[in-house]
Design an enzyme around this catalytic site. Structure first.
Site, short mmCIF file in Angstrom:
data_model
loop_
_atom_site.label_atom_id
_atom_site.label_comp_id
_atom_site.label_asym_id
_atom_site.label_seq_id
_atom_site.Cartn_x
_atom_site.Cartn_y
_atom_site.Cartn_z
CD GLU A 414 -2.92 -0.71 2.51
OE1 GLU A 414 -2.88 0.36 3.13
OE2 GLU A 414 -3.64 -1.67 2.82
C1 NOJ Z 1 -4.38 1.18 5.53
C2 NOJ Z 1 -5.53 0.23 5.31
O1 NOJ Z 1 -5.00 -1.06 5.18
C3 NOJ Z 1 -6.36 0.56 4.09
O2 NOJ Z 1 -7.48 -0.25 4.07
C4 NOJ Z 1 -6.71 2.03 4.06
O3 NOJ Z 1 -7.47 2.32 2.92
C5 NOJ Z 1 -5.43 2.82 4.08
N1 NOJ Z 1 -4.70 2.54 5.31
C6 NOJ Z 1 -5.66 4.32 4.02
O4 NOJ Z 1 -6.22 4.78 5.20
#
Ligand code: NOJ
Length: 585
Positions: A414
């Site tokens: 991410e």
């Molecule tokens: C981490 C989380 O895993 C994800 O689901 C979320 O969208 C992002 N943070 C942004 O807040």
């Protein structure tokens, strides 16, 4: 939401910091001002992601059971504007559409999660397996593979079956380890012939801290000082058990990899010549990423966590530490249970030493760390309150992982930025800037020798953003949530990310600047298209709300006034732009 200090002491420190920040960062190795032109290693995997509860919708369809997020979001006052993920992006019904979007960007991989209660409605495998749920993920995986997109699959992105919460207290209870293992085993059995990258847990820090310490997330418990540590303890054991299950029962046949996705902000000492600040910053990272990574790579919690929580527990008159203890058997069972490490990273904090002012009575994960978090007011923060753009922190975090955990194989699972805007905005120049700079810092980290194999932009679509509802948009694609069909529109960053992927990096300054310019040019016509669409749905909403006697003042504002003003301003700026262009010609 992640905590940041908001009191006056912090503001004073922020100002001091502001004055001294320039000298703090002229490290030759980590010159954060320079941009590096170059390419990524051959075979580097580019992707985007999302998760089940945030995107699927269909919360009660085709035999799906309730999750803790279904229940939590239906309680009044828990989520911004009392929104829920009931329908969200309706991705459950849009597999093919979404895969076309991925093909448009030429993604190599797509990261998604499996909703546990969609395939095991009560959470207990022996109760019932839902064939329709299995079928949905089968189709998703098959379509991805037909389109040459590798699925990277998260087993748990926060949506625990509600029954397990009610019966056992969720992750407070050790019985979750076996239930989760049964669920994972079922996924390996059903999908493991095609899925080769498994992530056991997404961001366990958030599960533990926001679910069981602050209560901002489901299940909303506020078990301060103990709840997060206990949840984390069981999550780590569950992760290890699932890794062993794969290792002994499936690996030889399926030849896949099992990892975990940890999130971590970088913590930079406020004063790099002050030993106390250096230690406080290290503690910040150890209490965050290290809390999970250290047991998984080295067999036990970071020494600093054991010391700090242990000492405070004694001061509070407790007989044992609030941080649970692994037996020596458990330590060797947990150590080394990671084929690759997923990293979710968004932002950075400055850290300074600060003893807990509330003293003995206070009992929480946050005060256990004896530190204060600060931000530089000059850092851009276009979206979420907690998300400041600090690209150089990413390189430092990646190097930290390399040195602390023996240079493991890393997938960035991410990374991205949100926008918090009432009006529709497809021309997301700040997101282009964020991706450009963060991806560049990752490239520098790879040149430092960090073993990063892939990158996942977060997220493919705008989606349900947990307690923030739909107010924060992380997507490369804009989703019109007011329209029942949930149409998707490309933001400018789609074009930019696509170019990075097709060049496998950044060829030279002129070209990269051209990408940015073209992306922004293209988006203004999409903006107009969307404005026209939104005008149509606003008209429909006006009719609906006028005929509904229960319409609230708030609804009038969010459903009618805001979109109308936004549409008008987009149209007026388009007309002005045309006028200016004509005059120039
Ligand atoms: C981490 C989380 O895993 C994800 O689901 C979320 O969208 C992002 N943070 C942004 O807040």
């Amino acid at each position: 939401m992640q905590p940041c200090c908001g009191n006056s002491v912090c503001h004073v420190l922020m100002l001091v910091l502001c004055l001294s920040a320039a000298e703090d960062f002229d490290w030759t190795k980590n010159n954060h001002g320079s941009f590096y032109y170059g390419t990524f290693p051959t075979g580097f995997s580019w992707g985007a992601g999302g998760s089940a509860y945030q995107t699927e919708g269909a919360w009660d369809k085709d035999g799906k059971g309730l999750s803790i997020w279904d229940v939590f979001s239906h309680k009044k006052g828990k989520i911004q504007l009392n929104d829920t993920g009931d329908s969200s992006c309706e991705s459950y019904y849009k597999i093919k559409d979404d895969i076309s979007l991925m093909k448009e960007i030429r993604l190599n991989h797509y990261r998604f999660s499996i909703s546990w209660p969609r395939i095991i409605p009560t959470g207990v495998k022996s109760d019932h397996v839902n064939g329709k749920g299995i079928q949905f993920y089968d189709e998703l995986i098959d379509h991805l593979l037909e389109n040459h997109i590798t699925p990277i699959v998260t087993l748990y992105h926060w949506d625990l079956p509600q029954v397990l919460q009610e019966k056992y207290g969720g992750w407070q209870n050790i019985s979750m380890v076996n239930h989760f293992n049964d669920f994972a085993n079922l996924c390996f059995e059903k999908f493991g012939d095609r899925v080769k990258h498994w992530i056991t847990f997404n961001n366990p820090w958030s599960m533990a801290v926001e679910g069981y310490e602050t209560g901002e997330h489901a299940p909303g418990l506020k078990l301060r000082g103990t709840g997060a540590y206990r949840a984390a303890h069981h999550i780590i054991k569950a992760h290890a058990k699932v890794w062993h299950t794969y290792d002994t029962q499936w690996r030889a046949k399926q030849k896949g990899l099992v990892g975990i996705s940890l999130s971590g902000d970088w913590g930079e000492p406020v004063d790099i010549s002050n030993q106390k600040d250096i230690e406080a910053a290290e503690r910040y990272v150890q209490f965050y990423l290290g809390w999970f990574a250290t047991p998984i790579f080295h067999g036990d919690y970071p020494q600093v966590m054991k010391d700090f929580v242990g000492r405070k527990s004694v001061q509070q008159g407790l007989g044992t530490s609030r941080l649970p203890v692994f037996s020596s058997q458990e330590k060797s069972y947990i150590k080394g249970t990671c084929d690759f490490l997923g990293i979710g990273h968004f932002t950075t904090r400055y850290i300074t030493q600060r003893n807990d002012p509330t003293g003995r009575s206070s009992n929480s994960y946050f005060t256990d760390r004896d530190l204060a978090e600060l931000v530089d007011p000059r850092w851009p923060d276009p979206g979420s309150e907690w998300l400041y753009s600090v690209p150089w922190g990413f390189r430092r975090l990646l190097n930290f992982v390399k040195t602390q955990y023996g240079n493991p194989m890393i997938y960035v699972t991410e990374n991205g930025v949100s926008e918090k805007m009432m009006c529709t905005e497809l021309c997301d120049e700040w997101r282009i800037q964020y991706y450009k700079d963060y991806i560049n810092e990752m490239l520098k980290a790879i040149r430092d020798g960090v073993n990063v194999k892939g990158y996942t932009a977060w997220s493919l679509l705008d989606k349900f953003e947990w307690d923030e509802g739909y107010s924060e948009r992380f997507g490369l694609y804009y989703v019109d949530f007011r329209n029942k069909n949930k149409p998707r529109y490309p933001k400018a960053s789609v074009q930019f990310y696509k170019r990075i992927i097709s060049s496998n990096g950044f060829p030279n300054q002129r070209e990269v600047e051209n990408w940015r310019r073209k992306a922004v040019e293209m988006c203004s016509s999409s903006n107009q298209l969307l404005a026209a669409e939104e005008q149509r749905s606003t008209a429909a909403n006006i009719l609906r709300l006028i005929h509904d006697p229960l319409t609230s003042h708030m609804e009038m504002v969010t459903e009618i006034v805001v979109p109308t003003v936004c549409t008008l301003s987009i149209l007026i700026s388009a007309v002005l732009l045309m006028f200016l262009l004509r005059r120039r010609n």
